[in-house]
Design a protein around this motif. Structure first.
Motif, short mmCIF file in Angstrom:
data_model
loop_
_atom_site.label_atom_id
_atom_site.label_comp_id
_atom_site.label_asym_id
_atom_site.label_seq_id
_atom_site.Cartn_x
_atom_site.Cartn_y
_atom_site.Cartn_z
N SER A 275 13.57 0.91 -5.61
CA SER A 275 12.48 2.95 -6.03
C SER A 275 12.47 1.93 -7.12
N HIS A 276 11.46 2.99 -7.85
CA HIS A 276 11.08 2.91 -9.11
C HIS A 276 12.63 3.85 -10.04
N GLU A 277 13.41 4.67 -9.19
CA GLU A 277 13.44 5.56 -9.98
C GLU A 277 15.40 4.72 -10.20
N GLN A 278 15.51 3.50 -9.47
CA GLN A 278 16.55 2.60 -9.50
C GLN A 278 16.05 1.76 -10.68
N ALA A 279 15.10 1.07 -10.19
CA ALA A 279 14.24 -0.28 -11.29
C ALA A 279 14.63 0.29 -13.04
N ALA A 280 13.80 1.92 -13.46
CA ALA A 280 14.69 2.21 -14.68
C ALA A 280 15.79 2.70 -14.27
N TYR A 281 16.46 2.83 -13.87
CA TYR A 281 18.21 3.04 -14.51
C TYR A 281 19.02 2.19 -14.67
N ALA B 227 0.95 -0.94 0.03
CA ALA B 227 0.15 -0.12 -0.57
C ALA B 227 0.97 1.57 -0.01
N ASP B 228 2.10 1.36 0.46
CA ASP B 228 2.47 2.83 1.02
C ASP B 228 4.26 2.44 -0.17
N TRP B 229 4.29 1.71 -0.72
CA TRP B 229 5.30 1.39 -1.58
C TRP B 229 6.03 2.18 -2.16
N LEU B 230 7.10 2.69 -2.51
CA LEU B 230 7.52 3.87 -3.50
C LEU B 230 8.66 2.83 -4.27
#
Length: 202
Positions: A79-85, A48-51
């Protein structure tokens, strides 16, 4: 006096780990060590609160997230940023995390109990990386020792238990005490429920 010293040391160690974690969170995403990337199994309500990226595990009340384990077993979660990288550089980081998990899981358990014939009837995963439940994602990890239909439980966030389906009354009592005690007294209780190991192999 000894108790006060012990409490002071525990507080100091916790503060030290927190400082390490803060330092690691300040690292740029490109500096994260993919060799230390591992999956983590957590309760489904965690989502629910995961980023960051989250994957359900079949119909289980658990999901998979990912983290990079560092010094003193501090974990920086993906994070989503890390995964996107990583994805922007063509890295299949989920597959890499599973390879890392297999390498970190030989043997898969760090505790067991034996029957009267010297065969394991229960395996305990309480690894120093605090990601014991992640080992349940590895198909057939204990099939040779516990049988093809073995059961598992995650009574506490850092602990998983795998055991034979067919048990003597004494063995069943032993496992019940182990699971229920860990659930009642653990730092982060999860569930006393038992599941087929196969449910995690998705």
């Amino acid at each position: 006096m000894l108790r006060l010293f012990s409490q002071w040391r525990e507080k100091r160690d916790a503060e030290s780990r927190l400082e390490l974690l803060r330092a690691r969170l300040d690292e740029p995403v490109e500096a994260r060590n993919t060799a230390a990337l591992l999956p983590a199994v957590v309760p489904a309500n965690f989502e629910a609160d995961w980023l960051g990226p989250v994957e359900p595990i079949g119909n289980l009340p658990f999901v998979t997230i990912w983290g990079v384990v560092g010094e003193s077993n501090t974990i920086v979660y993906v994070s989503h940023e890390q995964a996107a990288y990583w994805e922007g550089r063509g890295l299949d980081w989920r597959a890499l995390a599973m390879r890392n998990l297999r390498n970190a899981s030989i043997p898969g358990a760090n505790g067991e109990k034996l029957d009267d014939e010297g065969r394991p009837f229960v395996k305990v995963m309480l690894q120093p990386d605090a990601l014991g439940p992640s080992r349940l994602l590895l198909p057939r990890l204990f099939e040779d020792e516990l049988g093809p239909d073995y059961l598992v439980a995650i009574p506490e966030r850092s602990c998983a238990i795998a055991f034979r389906r067919e048990l003597t009354p004494a063995q069943q009592s032993d496992i019940d005490h182990m699971i229920d005690g860990c659930f009642r007294h653990g730092t982060e209780p999860v569930s006393p429920e038992r599941f087929s190991a196969r449910c995690f192999w998705v």
